[in-house]
Write an enzyme that holds these catalytic residues in place. Structure first.
Site, PDB file in Angstrom:
ATOM      1  N   ALA A  31       0.830  -1.205   0.000  1.00 16.77           N
ATOM      2  CA  ALA A  31       0.000   0.000   0.000  1.00 16.77           C
ATOM      3  C   ALA A  31       0.865   1.256   0.000  1.00 16.77           C
ATOM      4  CB  ALA A  31      -0.936  -0.010   1.212  1.00 16.77           C
TER       5      ALA A  31
ATOM      6  N   ARG B 210       3.869   9.776  -9.907  1.00 13.26           N
ATOM      7  CA  ARG B 210       3.424   9.870 -11.296  1.00 13.26           C
ATOM      8  C   ARG B 210       2.683  11.198 -11.545  1.00 13.26           C
ATOM      9  NH1 ARG B 210       1.219   4.424 -11.346  1.00 13.26           N
ATOM     10  NH2 ARG B 210       3.227   3.397 -11.536  1.00 13.26           N
TER      11      ARG B 210
ATOM     12  N   GLU C 290      10.234   2.614   6.709  1.00 14.59           N
ATOM     13  CA  GLU C 290       9.937   1.177   6.715  1.00 14.59           C
ATOM     14  C   GLU C 290      10.835   0.524   7.758  1.00 14.59           C
ATOM     15  OE1 GLU C 290       7.914  -1.222   5.568  1.00 14.59           O
ATOM     16  OE2 GLU C 290       9.254  -2.624   6.613  1.00 14.59           O
TER      17      GLU C 290
ATOM     18  N   SER D 239       7.876  -3.174  -0.976  1.00 11.28           N
ATOM     19  CA  SER D 239       7.088  -3.640  -2.129  1.00 11.28           C
ATOM     20  C   SER D 239       7.231  -5.122  -2.402  1.00 11.28           C
ATOM     21  CB  SER D 239       7.527  -2.909  -3.417  1.00 11.28           C
ATOM     22  OG  SER D 239       7.422  -1.545  -3.263  1.00 11.28           O
TER      23      SER D 239
ATOM     24  N   CYS E 247       2.105 -12.595   0.039  1.00 12.74           N
ATOM     25  CA  CYS E 247       1.291 -13.732  -0.423  1.00 12.74           C
ATOM     26  C   CYS E 247       2.133 -14.781  -1.115  1.00 12.74           C
ATOM     27  CB  CYS E 247       0.227 -13.279  -1.421  1.00 12.74           C
ATOM     28  SG  CYS E 247      -0.322 -11.598  -1.213  1.00 12.74           S
TER      29      CYS E 247
ATOM     30  N   ARG F 258      13.418   6.957  -8.487  1.00 10.18           N
ATOM     31  CA  ARG F 258      12.268   7.774  -8.871  1.00 10.18           C
ATOM     32  C   ARG F 258      12.001   8.862  -7.824  1.00 10.18           C
ATOM     33  NH1 ARG F 258       7.278   4.808  -9.829  1.00 10.18           N
ATOM     34  NH2 ARG F 258       6.814   6.608 -11.132  1.00 10.18           N
TER      35      ARG F 258
ATOM     36  N   VAL G 239       8.730   4.395  12.596  1.00 14.42           N
ATOM     37  CA  VAL G 239       8.027   5.549  13.164  1.00 14.42           C
ATOM     38  C   VAL G 239       7.461   5.117  14.511  1.00 14.42           C
ATOM     39  CG1 VAL G 239       6.042   7.078  12.920  1.00 14.42           C
ATOM     40  CG2 VAL G 239       7.546   6.636  10.958  1.00 14.42           C
TER      41      VAL G 239
ATOM     42  N   ASP H 294      -3.527  -3.192   4.970  1.00 15.93           N
ATOM     43  CA  ASP H 294      -3.965  -4.107   6.024  1.00 15.93           C
ATOM     44  C   ASP H 294      -4.300  -3.414   7.350  1.00 15.93           C
ATOM     45  OD1 ASP H 294      -3.446  -6.003   4.152  1.00 15.93           O
ATOM     46  OD2 ASP H 294      -1.864  -7.027   5.265  1.00 15.93           O
TER      47      ASP H 294
ATOM     48  N   ASN I 284      -2.763  -2.959  -2.702  1.00 10.72           N
ATOM     49  CA  ASN I 284      -2.284  -2.317  -3.922  1.00 10.72           C
ATOM     50  C   ASN I 284      -3.286  -1.296  -4.450  1.00 10.72           C
ATOM     51  OD1 ASN I 284       0.348  -3.310  -5.360  1.00 10.72           O
ATOM     52  ND2 ASN I 284      -0.451  -5.072  -4.243  1.00 10.72           N
TER      53      ASN I 284
END
Lengths: 457, 457
Positions: free
Chosen positions: A13, A23, A36, A42, A46, A73, A83, A288, A310
């Site tokens: 997410a 973008r 993170e 990413s 699953c 990017r 955090v 989640d 996603n």
């Protein structure tokens, strides 16, 4: 003036939100910082059962985009950086570098909470012993694979018989272990009604997976070496060289709670349809850690699933970017595969319907994935729930073999559209002998459901 | 008083109507007489390519219910008995016993026309020569199988590159023939747009099926023995030990026309939504001899397909029985398999949209049937059409490998529900790595289509 977007959590997410926002808006217009606490971004959680099972060779295959690719990017990904506090009034977050312990405050103009879910670990004796493994993160997967390689024993116990549990059972079978699944429900796969779960139990037996149902795990027994060597459930004990926990997850919302953000009855953060946290103009949440609207029952649910995460990320990123996107809700679709067994569900189970105050009829049929005369027609059972009186489709469950699982998508779209089972009988589904009997199994179930609605009036 | 139901044509639609009417009304209440000019009832014509190809061993496997089984349910099936005239004013039909030539008048209270379709046989030199085969009926299939066994040659030419043509190409390959498909379109599979048909052409080449497009067949060349030995198309000649015609079919409506029943622009009988022939209280029609409403374009079409025929029969039988059922229409779904190639379509092609006066955008994407990291992710191309301005889904075409074809059902349901491509991006489709990438290919196409709608305004 450059705005700053801070994202807490760099998995599906969070990183989708980052990518999508980028973008829409360039680095000079929007700075993006992602915190993170793990080592990866990413990745496909699953996919972990297939990595453990050996179908996926390399951990890196599960990583859709590396931190370096994100950084290229102009997304400032800070790994191993957790955090630990949200200061909403001050518009800033406090993070801790897990290597050095150094803490830093970072201000934000827009904040995205994608903190995910944490595996449920009941406070049982021995639960933290070596040899007890979760399978939530890549780090977990790596530890489990190392443990499987290190042990000379061949007995594995999986605790929990949901999707993760049965997928892990297959993975362990593939690695040559004898597998017992211990779970507390009457039948495995409690996301299905018990009558459909019973079909899964039978099928698992045929796959040489022992299933011990109706067993509440009370302790993990450890040996003199301190390692897990058995799973105790009531009066039974299941010897185990390795224990895998697949009990489920809960929304990871400690930060949000501490900051006073709205939390729902299922423990997830509450948002509007654009995924803005209720009552906060510049705070967003997805994946989640949030609750979602169940379009069938009208109630909120917590459904941790990569495909929703996603979507959430894309939607949040678009909205922060100045676009417009919404997440209307879910119908509760899930599909899983254990060896050649396929299990799928969407919409409400009987108990969900009752909980939502809906009266319903059921129809269960047996059919095949192909025309009966075509080679290898794979059997499947389809159960359908329809609302009494209106005939509105409420849910579908499917247990079968090859070609069964993804048929649930037809019901998922029909649920989204609010179709009745009578409308479904007229659906123009693809037919050719290698793909379906002339009446697709979903249509056969719909026809039977129509009759059941008629009988109940 | 006992009513009499007369059914003309004893295949899928006719026998389904008979069976369903019998479920509602007992023999003392409703006498049912079925006239069938062939030797069989209730068979799967769609299964013939797999019988020829050897996947189906026995002709009888294609017969869902034998005449004897129907008779045991008090359905008076008269085989080799052809209805040659409808006397609507007199409420009776004239039938001819094909063995004896004896003709009989039979009165009816309710009449069902399920006369099916006849294969198109252009009036070309040599078209009726031995060695030229249709594949419409079980008798055709039997004749072809005998011919394949009898010939020592190994060259087969299939005329036509639609579903039947390519399925027959596979069947002939499986029997060890060298196969050339000769067809008049620019690309095979004219039920797809040419850009998608081109993918099929490439894939057929990989399956060792030669495809000669843009070739109008002008004659079947015969040898001194009077047998077909080549197919001539313009200046080209394709040597053939056996020729299979898969050019398509037209509604078989001679009787209906002669009796003055309403016939549509595509040559099919016109009915209302309950499948009553327009303007006639007690005459019904269904299956390959009727036109159906295309729910996407609002226009009528002729779509000969077993799945519709079965639905029609059920609906007619229910209505005659005193129940209530309707056939709202189709969205034009079709799926086919040639070796491991899967081809599917639903809704409108570009030229259909233009013909319906609809302006549209297109989006084409490439994806896989499974998560990229899962073993053997099968590639697929998805093309989506959406209406300009409104974003309403207009059609989907899919060309791919295992797991591609039945994905079209999601679009079929969305078309039926009148969904926009933006609504589709939020669909809660089944996700797990063995079944789908985290974004299902249909959703990826929908997302791209949303952008295309936005750009065109």
């Amino acid at each position: 003036m450059t705005e700053r977007l801070v994202i807490v959590g760099g998995d599906a997410a969070g990183m989708s939100a980052a990518s999508q926002a980028r973008r829409y808006r360039e680095a000079g217009d929007l700075e993006i910082v992602v915190f993170e606490r793990g080592h990866f971004t990413s990745y496909s959680a699953c996919g972990i059962p297939y990595w453990v099972g050996g179908q996926v060779r390399d951990r890196d295959q599960l990583v859709a985009r590396t931190p370096a690719e994100h950084r290229a990017r102009a997304i400032d990904v800070r790994l191993r950086s957790e955090v630990v506090e949200l200061d909403i009034a001050g518009g800033r977050v406090r993070s801790r570098d897990l290597a050095t312990g150094v803490e830093t405050w970072t201000g934000y103009d827009q904040l995205v909470l994608t903190t995910g879910a944490r595996p449920i670990r009941p406070p049982l004796p021995g639960i933290d012993a070596p040899g007890v493994h979760g399978v939530q993160t890549l780090d977990d997967g790596e530890a489990l694979i190392a443990a499987l390689a290190a042990t000379s024993g061949r007995r594995a116990v999986v605790v929990g018989a949901g999707y993760i549990g049965v997928e892990m059972a297959e993975a362990l079978i593939r690695r040559g272990f004898e597998v017992t699944v211990v779970h507390r429900g009457v039948e495995p796969m409690s996301t299905l009604d018990p009558d459909m779960g019973a079909l899964v139990r039978d099928a698992l037996g045929g796959l040489d997976i022992a299933v011990a149902g109706d067993r509440e795990v009370t302790a993990i027994r450890t040996g003199a070496d301190g390692r897990a060597h058995a799973v105790a459930a009531g009066s039974s004990e299941y010897p185990a060289d390795v224990v895998v926990l697949g009990i489920g997850v809960a929304p990871e919302t400690e930060l949000a709670r501490a900051a006073g953000l709205p939390i729902g009855g299922h423990g997830g953060i509450l948002t509007d349809t654009a995924l803005r946290v209720l009552g906060y103009e510049n705070i967003w949440a997805g994946g989640d850690c949030v609750e979602v609207l169940d379009l069938v029952s009208g109630m909120r649910r917590h459904i941790p699933l990569g495909t929703h995460a996603n979507k959430h990320g894309q939607i949040i990123g678009a909205n922060i970017g100045g676009g417009y996107a919404t997440f209307p809700g879910v119908v509760g679709t899930a599909v899983s595969k254990v060896c050649d067994l396929e299990v799928a569900r969407t919409g409400l189970r009987e108990k969900d319907a009752r909980a939502a105050g809906l009266q319903y009829v059921t129809a269960t049929i047996e059919s095949t994935s192909r025309a009966g005369y075509y080679p290898d027609p794979a059997p499947m059972t389809v159960k359908m729930l329809a609302e009494r009186l209106t005939g509105r489709l409420l849910g579908v469950q499917i247990v079968g073999r090859e070609g069964a699982g993804k048929r649930v998508d037809v019901a998922a779209v029909a649920l989204t559209a609010g179709m009745t089972v009578a409308q479904m009988t007229a659906l123009d589904l693809g037919y050719a002998p290698p793909f379906s009997p002339v009446w697709d199994p979903v249509l056969v179930a719909a026809r039977k459901a129509v009759r059941a609605v008629g009988e109940r009036g």
